[in-house]
Design a protein around this motif. Sequence first.
Motif, PDB file in Angstrom:
ATOM      1  N   ALA A 314       0.831  -1.208   0.000  1.00 36.37           N
ATOM      2  CA  ALA A 314       0.000   0.000   0.000  1.00 36.37           C
ATOM      3  C   ALA A 314       0.863   1.255   0.000  1.00 36.37           C
ATOM      4  O   ALA A 314       0.568   2.235  -0.696  1.00 36.37           O
ATOM      5  CB  ALA A 314      -0.935  -0.020   1.206  1.00 36.37           C
ATOM      6  N   ASP A 315       1.956   1.231   0.772  1.00 38.77           N
ATOM      7  CA  ASP A 315       2.892   2.358   0.771  1.00 38.77           C
ATOM      8  C   ASP A 315       3.543   2.530  -0.594  1.00 38.77           C
ATOM      9  O   ASP A 315       3.815   3.658  -1.033  1.00 38.77           O
ATOM     10  CB  ASP A 315       3.977   2.139   1.834  1.00 38.77           C
ATOM     11  CG  ASP A 315       3.666   2.862   3.139  1.00 38.77           C
ATOM     12  OD1 ASP A 315       2.954   3.890   3.083  1.00 38.77           O
ATOM     13  OD2 ASP A 315       4.123   2.411   4.198  1.00 38.77           O
ATOM     14  N   ARG A 316       3.829   1.422  -1.258  1.00 36.97           N
ATOM     15  CA  ARG A 316       4.431   1.493  -2.586  1.00 36.97           C
ATOM     16  C   ARG A 316       3.484   2.173  -3.573  1.00 36.97           C
ATOM     17  O   ARG A 316       3.913   2.936  -4.440  1.00 36.97           O
ATOM     18  CB  ARG A 316       4.768   0.077  -3.072  1.00 36.97           C
ATOM     19  CG  ARG A 316       5.650   0.021  -4.315  1.00 36.97           C
ATOM     20  CD  ARG A 316       5.724  -1.389  -4.869  1.00 36.97           C
ATOM     21  NE  ARG A 316       4.463  -1.783  -5.465  1.00 36.97           N
ATOM     22  CZ  ARG A 316       4.118  -1.501  -6.719  1.00 36.97           C
ATOM     23  NH1 ARG A 316       4.934  -0.816  -7.502  1.00 36.97           N
ATOM     24  NH2 ARG A 316       2.960  -1.887  -7.198  1.00 36.97           N
ATOM     25  N   ARG A 317       2.193   1.910  -3.425  1.00 34.53           N
ATOM     26  CA  ARG A 317       1.213   2.503  -4.339  1.00 34.53           C
ATOM     27  C   ARG A 317       0.908   3.959  -3.991  1.00 34.53           C
ATOM     28  O   ARG A 317       0.572   4.752  -4.869  1.00 34.53           O
ATOM     29  CB  ARG A 317      -0.087   1.693  -4.296  1.00 34.53           C
ATOM     30  CG  ARG A 317       0.038   0.285  -4.815  1.00 34.53           C
ATOM     31  CD  ARG A 317      -1.320  -0.337  -5.027  1.00 34.53           C
ATOM     32  NE  ARG A 317      -1.216  -1.724  -5.469  1.00 34.53           N
ATOM     33  CZ  ARG A 317      -2.214  -2.415  -6.001  1.00 34.53           C
ATOM     34  NH1 ARG A 317      -3.401  -1.838  -6.154  1.00 34.53           N
ATOM     35  NH2 ARG A 317      -2.045  -3.657  -6.368  1.00 34.53           N
ATOM     36  N   ASP A 318       0.969   4.273  -2.709  1.00 32.86           N
ATOM     37  CA  ASP A 318       0.609   5.624  -2.279  1.00 32.86           C
ATOM     38  C   ASP A 318       1.646   6.132  -1.280  1.00 32.86           C
ATOM     39  O   ASP A 318       1.363   6.270  -0.087  1.00 32.86           O
ATOM     40  CB  ASP A 318      -0.788   5.604  -1.651  1.00 32.86           C
ATOM     41  CG  ASP A 318      -1.267   7.003  -1.254  1.00 32.86           C
ATOM     42  OD1 ASP A 318      -0.830   7.982  -1.894  1.00 32.86           O
ATOM     43  OD2 ASP A 318      -2.055   7.098  -0.296  1.00 32.86           O
ATOM     44  N   PRO A 319       2.876   6.402  -1.754  1.00 29.37           N
ATOM     45  CA  PRO A 319       3.941   6.798  -0.815  1.00 29.37           C
ATOM     46  C   PRO A 319       3.659   8.107  -0.103  1.00 29.37           C
ATOM     47  O   PRO A 319       4.143   8.335   1.003  1.00 29.37           O
ATOM     48  CB  PRO A 319       5.181   6.890  -1.720  1.00 29.37           C
ATOM     49  CG  PRO A 319       4.642   7.075  -3.102  1.00 29.37           C
ATOM     50  CD  PRO A 319       3.351   6.333  -3.145  1.00 29.37           C
ATOM     51  N   GLY A 320       2.869   8.977  -0.717  1.00 29.92           N
ATOM     52  CA  GLY A 320       2.565  10.261  -0.092  1.00 29.92           C
ATOM     53  C   GLY A 320       1.358  10.225   0.824  1.00 29.92           C
ATOM     54  O   GLY A 320       1.015  11.258   1.434  1.00 29.92           O
ATOM     55  N   HIS A 321       0.695   9.080   0.918  1.00 29.13           N
ATOM     56  CA  HIS A 321      -0.498   8.912   1.767  1.00 29.13           C
ATOM     57  C   HIS A 321      -1.549   9.976   1.436  1.00 29.13           C
ATOM     58  O   HIS A 321      -2.166  10.565   2.326  1.00 29.13           O
ATOM     59  CB  HIS A 321      -0.128   8.984   3.259  1.00 29.13           C
ATOM     60  CG  HIS A 321       0.846   7.937   3.685  1.00 29.13           C
ATOM     61  ND1 HIS A 321       1.504   7.972   4.899  1.00 29.13           N
ATOM     62  CD2 HIS A 321       1.287   6.811   3.052  1.00 29.13           C
ATOM     63  CE1 HIS A 321       2.307   6.928   4.996  1.00 29.13           C
ATOM     64  NE2 HIS A 321       2.190   6.207   3.887  1.00 29.13           N
ATOM     65  N   ARG A 322      -1.769  10.175   0.153  1.00 31.66           N
ATOM     66  CA  ARG A 322      -2.745  11.169  -0.283  1.00 31.66           C
ATOM     67  C   ARG A 322      -4.120  10.563  -0.525  1.00 31.66           C
ATOM     68  O   ARG A 322      -5.107  11.287  -0.654  1.00 31.66           O
ATOM     69  CB  ARG A 322      -2.255  11.838  -1.562  1.00 31.66           C
ATOM     70  CG  ARG A 322      -0.915  12.561  -1.418  1.00 31.66           C
ATOM     71  CD  ARG A 322      -0.257  12.783  -2.781  1.00 31.66           C
ATOM     72  NE  ARG A 322      -1.121  13.491  -3.683  1.00 31.66           N
ATOM     73  CZ  ARG A 322      -1.123  13.310  -5.003  1.00 31.66           C
ATOM     74  NH1 ARG A 322      -0.324  12.423  -5.552  1.00 31.66           N
ATOM     75  NH2 ARG A 322      -1.936  14.010  -5.773  1.00 31.66           N
TER      76      ARG A 322
END
Length: 517
Positions: A314-322
């Motif tokens: 999940a972090d790989r897909r959304d590293p900015g946590h947007r």
Amino acid sequence: MEEYGLDELAASAESVLPGLGPLVAGLARLAGEAGGAVTLDAMEVLVSEQGRELLRGVLQLSLDGQAGREVPLARVAGADGVARTRVEPGHARPVVTRLGEVVVRRIGYRAGVKGVPSLFPRDAVMNLPALGYSWQLQRLAQMFSRSGSYQQAREFVLAATGVSIGKRQLEQITAQAAADAERFCQDRPPGQEPPAGTGDGEQECLPPLAISADGKGVAMRPEARRSTAKAPGQRARTFQNRRGTGEKTGHKRMAETGCVFDVQVPDRPARTPEQVMHPAPGSSKTAPRAVHRWYTTDITAGRDVTIGKVFDEADRRDPGHRRTWIALVDGDIYQIGLIQAQAAARGVTLTILVDFIHVLEYLWKAAWCFHEPRDPAMEDWVIAQALDILHGRGPEVTARIRQLASDHPPQGSEHAKIIRKTLHYLGAKQPYLDYPTALASGRPIATGVIEGACRHLVQDRMGITGARWGLPGAQAMLWLRAINASGDHDTYWEYHIRQEHQRNHLSRYQDNLGLAA
């Protein structure tokens, strides 16, 4: 075709490439024999079986041609720093391919020192597999093995290639094929963040990111069970001649499966609770869809490791946590705690939602306690309570069930137990029942994705009748099935071959610059 004509054809082909004559003559002879066959089936069998042998001859001819052109190297030094000064041509090694067995001849280099192995640089150039089966045959074998039993895989490989591989060898091929699976998942490049939206609703323009996890039991061999599990022979026995609840023989170990996917929110208006409970024909078009699914599954590690991998993806897909992160769970409090711990450690704002189908099942169990069997009013009661929960009125439902239990005490201890469990479940899961927000935003409210994954990833292969798994074999099979279900099989296979090249060949040489395949 007359025999003298074949001789002339062979001589003509031989002048083009030495050794090609017999193959060309054999191909012409096969064409003539196939033309004499009466049925298409007989023609196809003849061409496929004899044609495979001709193609094997072409492959062997190519290998022999390369071997004849191999030039001895001036110096070959191993990774141990020892120079191999003795040059010995003519070393042969058999390799089984999809066309049959061929022989690879190459020059060997020996140090003449006891305990120092010989080196074969051409093996590195060709990236010959360590198991003695070509990469293409191994690829086919592991594809069949991960789809059905090893016996079925053996039969399919034989039917497709004419090559017979033993079941034990198929297990070895499968285990070796998964050797780089875990590292492959770790080495995946960071994903690109979705394009930013415009205005104040930027986050609303980004698709929600969903995670989910669940476990499925796999029948294991006795030595593969967890150390905390009690062997069947050591369990307390209730009856003399029959196994009671929890006393059945077998050694099951939980395989934890995790999934990450993007939520495709429908363009149509959001579903209402009434539409959820009374779906109209074609209503699936208004439901959210799970796209770009990625799976992982572990049977050797703990559940915390699997949850960590899910968050890594999940972090790989959304590293900015947007994006909006949601977790779909079945209500397991331990699993919820692991998810909350990971979210807190990574600074992620996460919405946890309990599977609505699980809630519905508890309502049905409670309904059985308040109605006569086959009473049509039972279904109306369940739907009424479910609609209240979907509208966000969960506490009222809990209070209503408690009042019903007080006004009409349950008949028997079993009904009383069901009521207690239902009230406890609804009360404990109340913070995770925000269905109104989920429906209004077009997000999923059920764990169908992970439930399906436990079936098609784990149960469909690991639960084959009579199967009992060792730990390494089970983990290898689960990794391969997860990679394939994620759509990464071809990419992983190329990655695996590169890693095998480094592991089996390049790492054995002091200077491997000229050995890269």
